[in-house]
Write an enzyme that holds these catalytic residues in place. Structure first.
Site, PDB file in Angstrom:
ATOM      1  N   ASP A   1      34.013  -8.752  36.323  1.00 49.96           N
ATOM      2  CA  ASP A   1      35.175  -8.176  35.619  1.00 49.96           C
ATOM      3  C   ASP A   1      35.316  -8.631  34.168  1.00 49.96           C
ATOM      4  OD1 ASP A   1      37.125 -10.535  37.563  1.00 49.96           O
ATOM      5  OD2 ASP A   1      35.865 -10.835  35.795  1.00 49.96           O
TER       6      ASP A   1
ATOM      7  N   GLU B   1      30.027  -7.662  43.019  1.00 53.21           N
ATOM      8  CA  GLU B   1      31.394  -8.136  43.186  1.00 53.21           C
ATOM      9  C   GLU B   1      32.367  -7.003  42.837  1.00 53.21           C
ATOM     10  OE1 GLU B   1      34.071 -11.038  40.931  1.00 53.21           O
ATOM     11  OE2 GLU B   1      32.998 -12.381  42.287  1.00 53.21           O
TER      12      GLU B   1
ATOM     13  N   GLU C   1      40.849  -8.963  33.215  1.00 50.35           N
ATOM     14  CA  GLU C   1      39.827  -8.715  34.233  1.00 50.35           C
ATOM     15  C   GLU C   1      40.186  -7.603  35.215  1.00 50.35           C
ATOM     16  OE1 GLU C   1      39.132 -12.955  32.890  1.00 50.35           O
ATOM     17  OE2 GLU C   1      40.856 -11.683  33.306  1.00 50.35           O
TER      18      GLU C   1
ATOM     19  N   HIS D   1      41.311 -22.356  32.945  1.00 52.40           N
ATOM     20  CA  HIS D   1      40.682 -21.605  31.849  1.00 52.40           C
ATOM     21  C   HIS D   1      41.231 -20.216  31.643  1.00 52.40           C
ATOM     22  CE1 HIS D   1      38.715 -19.377  34.993  1.00 52.40           C
ATOM     23  NE2 HIS D   1      38.123 -18.608  34.107  1.00 52.40           N
TER      24      HIS D   1
ATOM     25  N   ARG E   1      43.218 -16.876  30.585  1.00 54.03           N
ATOM     26  CA  ARG E   1      43.921 -16.452  29.362  1.00 54.03           C
ATOM     27  C   ARG E   1      45.431 -16.413  29.547  1.00 54.03           C
ATOM     28  NH1 ARG E   1      40.230 -13.887  25.835  1.00 54.03           N
ATOM     29  NH2 ARG E   1      38.273 -13.351  26.832  1.00 54.03           N
TER      30      ARG E   1
ATOM     31  N   HIS F   1      37.374 -26.406  29.617  1.00 55.94           N
ATOM     32  CA  HIS F   1      36.756 -25.133  29.243  1.00 55.94           C
ATOM     33  C   HIS F   1      36.713 -25.061  27.707  1.00 55.94           C
ATOM     34  CE1 HIS F   1      36.073 -20.763  29.034  1.00 55.94           C
ATOM     35  NE2 HIS F   1      35.673 -20.875  30.284  1.00 55.94           N
TER      36      HIS F   1
HETATM   37  C1  LIG Z   1      39.683 -12.815  37.708  1.00 58.63           C
HETATM   38  C2  LIG Z   1      38.572 -13.697  38.186  1.00 58.63           C
HETATM   39  O1  LIG Z   1      38.753 -14.572  38.983  1.00 58.63           O
HETATM   40  N1  LIG Z   1      37.344 -13.457  37.639  1.00 58.63           N
HETATM   41  C3  LIG Z   1      36.254 -14.341  37.972  1.00 58.63           C
HETATM   42  C4  LIG Z   1      35.708 -14.895  36.703  1.00 58.63           C
HETATM   43  O2  LIG Z   1      34.982 -16.042  37.028  1.00 58.63           O
HETATM   44  P1  LIG Z   1      35.621 -17.486  37.307  1.00 58.63           P
HETATM   45  O3  LIG Z   1      37.095 -17.411  37.305  1.00 58.63           O
HETATM   46  O4  LIG Z   1      34.957 -17.982  38.535  1.00 58.63           O
HETATM   47  O5  LIG Z   1      35.117 -18.256  35.991  1.00 58.63           O
HETATM   48  P2  LIG Z   1      34.874 -19.822  35.773  1.00 58.63           P
HETATM   49  O6  LIG Z   1      35.926 -20.584  36.456  1.00 58.63           O
HETATM   50  O7  LIG Z   1      34.656 -19.989  34.322  1.00 58.63           O
HETATM   51  O8  LIG Z   1      33.454 -20.101  36.447  1.00 58.63           O
HETATM   52  C5  LIG Z   1      33.399 -20.638  37.730  1.00 58.63           C
HETATM   53  C6  LIG Z   1      31.955 -20.975  38.016  1.00 58.63           C
HETATM   54  O9  LIG Z   1      31.526 -21.945  37.053  1.00 58.63           O
HETATM   55  C7  LIG Z   1      31.022 -23.089  37.696  1.00 58.63           C
HETATM   56  N2  LIG Z   1      31.411 -24.251  36.863  1.00 58.63           N
HETATM   57  C8  LIG Z   1      32.736 -24.552  36.687  1.00 58.63           C
HETATM   58  C9  LIG Z   1      33.086 -25.633  35.895  1.00 58.63           C
HETATM   59  C10 LIG Z   1      32.073 -26.419  35.274  1.00 58.63           C
HETATM   60  O10 LIG Z   1      32.336 -27.412  34.555  1.00 58.63           O
HETATM   61  N3  LIG Z   1      30.761 -26.046  35.460  1.00 58.63           N
HETATM   62  C11 LIG Z   1      30.413 -24.967  36.242  1.00 58.63           C
HETATM   63  O11 LIG Z   1      29.213 -24.687  36.404  1.00 58.63           O
HETATM   64  C12 LIG Z   1      31.629 -23.072  39.106  1.00 58.63           C
HETATM   65  O12 LIG Z   1      30.739 -23.633  40.050  1.00 58.63           O
HETATM   66  C13 LIG Z   1      31.839 -21.587  39.384  1.00 58.63           C
HETATM   67  O13 LIG Z   1      30.716 -21.003  40.025  1.00 58.63           O
HETATM   68  O14 LIG Z   1      34.830 -13.964  36.085  1.00 58.63           O
HETATM   69  C14 LIG Z   1      33.678 -13.666  36.879  1.00 58.63           C
HETATM   70  C15 LIG Z   1      32.669 -12.897  36.049  1.00 58.63           C
HETATM   71  O15 LIG Z   1      32.868 -11.547  36.082  1.00 58.63           O
HETATM   72  C16 LIG Z   1      34.132 -12.944  38.123  1.00 58.63           C
HETATM   73  O16 LIG Z   1      33.020 -12.797  38.992  1.00 58.63           O
HETATM   74  C17 LIG Z   1      35.204 -13.713  38.863  1.00 58.63           C
HETATM   75  O17 LIG Z   1      35.818 -12.834  39.812  1.00 58.63           O
END
Ligand SMILES: CC(=O)N[C@@H]1[C@@H](OP(=O)(O)OP(=O)(O)OC[C@H]2O[C@@H](n3ccc(=O)[nH]c3=O)[C@H](O)[C@@H]2O)O[C@H](CO)[C@@H](O)[C@@H]1O
Length: 363
Positions: free
Chosen positions: A94, A116, A130, A211, A213, A241
């Site tokens: 997203d 997804e 998103e 993280h 917005r 972040h």
């Molecule tokens: C609205 C919403 O929920 N949208 C999501 C958003 O993703 P998110 O919310 O999961 O984003 P983050 O939290 O940034 O990433 C998390 C990942 O990062 C890894 N991690 C974390 C901290 C770190 O220090 N080192 C790392 O390696 C951790 O293991 C995990 O796998 O967008 C994606 C793309 O479209 C979507 O798929 C997904 O629905």
């Protein structure tokens, strides 16, 4: 068959690496990558560790506004499509990258596979942008890879052709299995976590990531104050972040002796810490999925979630920005000292194989 995966953020990399590896095992399939630079560096460690190179690496200045980023992404991914001429494009989730990549492909009548697909909160403002982006992608996609039955139902309610909807599981579980397998054979992959684990000296800790917005400065200050309160009972590790707004939160917590503010971990180090954490506090989507699979109590700092399965499984609890509720829930978990049962509600780790099989059979 030539496939172009368009990605640009850490979670897209994490969730598409298993798909790229599975497709590269298919005879006659060439998979190329376009990285849009939406997150300049986050996630590149996983690409390097799995030997996946980006065929196109778009450059990006930091701090660009979303409203300026989006049209550029459409133009730049369009230019890549004009030279690569893929038979299909894969986008994940997203993000602005996913929506812009899908629009560029649609403008060139190139079929789109959406990994997804079907996550909905029902509120265009939460999460913003998103929810809007994933709703933009759905009508344009030819293949909808829904992680759960709930996501598939959302798509059917939006009159997406049921024959185009495939419930596969979420590839984040594939990535989790891959990371744990790679860490078993090469523990050094997670060495970035050594320093903070040594500082903790084996004490239990909470892992916090903030993280989104929607978290404005007041929200971030309230969250910071609550983390300082909770840190009286348990140490907290906070990988900050790189979003500029994170500064507000860091300024509140950075001098607390029991709060370890660190740079974002590479994926392997983070999975190692997630595995070791006593409690997870997050507004992340992927971490709700990972925490559920690992049987971790996850307090979700969001008022809505598209991961209802994590709540039903008893792993996730929505606390929104109500820090009194967050502190009460956190202290309850610490007092109960009982973890949720690991649940496979987000998949069995074979989603990428299913996606590769379906794409390989249909183009
Ligand atoms: C609205 C919403 O929920 N949208 C999501 C958003 O993703 P998110 O919310 O999961 O984003 P983050 O939290 O940034 O990433 C998390 C990942 O990062 C890894 N991690 C974390 C901290 C770190 O220090 N080192 C790392 O390696 C951790 O293991 C995990 O796998 O967008 C994606 C793309 O479209 C979507 O798929 C997904 O629905």
């Amino acid at each position: 068959m030539r496939i172009l995966a368009i990605l640009g953020t850490r979670p897209e990399i994490i969730k598409l690496v298993p798909v790229i590896l599975a497709l590269r095992n298919c005879a006659g399939v060439e998979v190329r990558l376009c990285h849009t630079g939406q997150h300049q560096a986050l996630g590149l460690d996983l690409l390097a560790a799995t030997g996946i190179e980006c065929d196109h690496m778009l450059s990006r200045e930091t701090g660009i506004l979303l409203a300026d980023l989006f049209p550029r992404l459409i133009a730049e991914t369009g230019a890549v499509l004009n030279t690569d001429h893929p038979d299909l494009v894969i986008v994940q989730g997203d993000t602005a990258t996913a929506a812009a990549g899908a629009l560029s492909a649609f403008n060139r009548s190139i079929p789109i596979a959406h990994v997804e697909a079907g996550l909905r909160s029902g509120d265009l403002a939460l999460p913003w942008p998103e929810e809007g982006y994933r709703r933009i992608i759905s009508p344009l996609a030819r293949w909808h890879f829904a992680p759960t039955a709930g996501a598939a139902d959302n798509l059917r309610r939006e009159n997406i052709d049921p024959a185009a909807i495939h419930q596969t599981g979420n590839t984040v579980i594939d990535a989790l299995h891959l990371a744990r397998e790679m860490l078993r054979s090469k523990p050094a992959l997670g060495s970035e976590a050594d320093t903070v684990l040594a500082a903790l000296g084996g004490a239990p800790f909470a892992l916090a990531t903030i993280h989104r917005r929607e978290q404005d400065s007041d929200d971030l200050r309230n969250i910071g104050a609550a983390l300082c309160d909770l840190a009286q009972d348990i140490a907290i590790v906070l990988p900050a972040h790189p979003r500029p707004e994170s500064r507000v939160l860091i300024d509140v917590v950075k001098d607390h002796p029991a709060i370890h503010v660190v740079a974002p971990f590479d994926y392997f180090a983070f999975i190692r810490l997630l595995d070791a954490a006593r409690l997870v506090l997050t507004d992340s989507g992927g971490i709700q999925e990972e925490g559920t699979a690992l049987g971790k109590p996850v307090l979700v700092l969001r008022s809505v979630t598209e991961r209802a399965e994590a709540v039903t499984a008893g792993a996730a609890q929505l606390v929104g920005n109500d820090m009194t509720a967050m502190l009460q829930a956190a202290r309850q978990h610490l007092a109960d000292n009982t973890d949720p049962i690991p649940a496979d509600v987000f998949g069995d780790g074979k989603a990428a194989q299913r996606i590769a099989r379906i794409l390989n059979a249909s183009v």
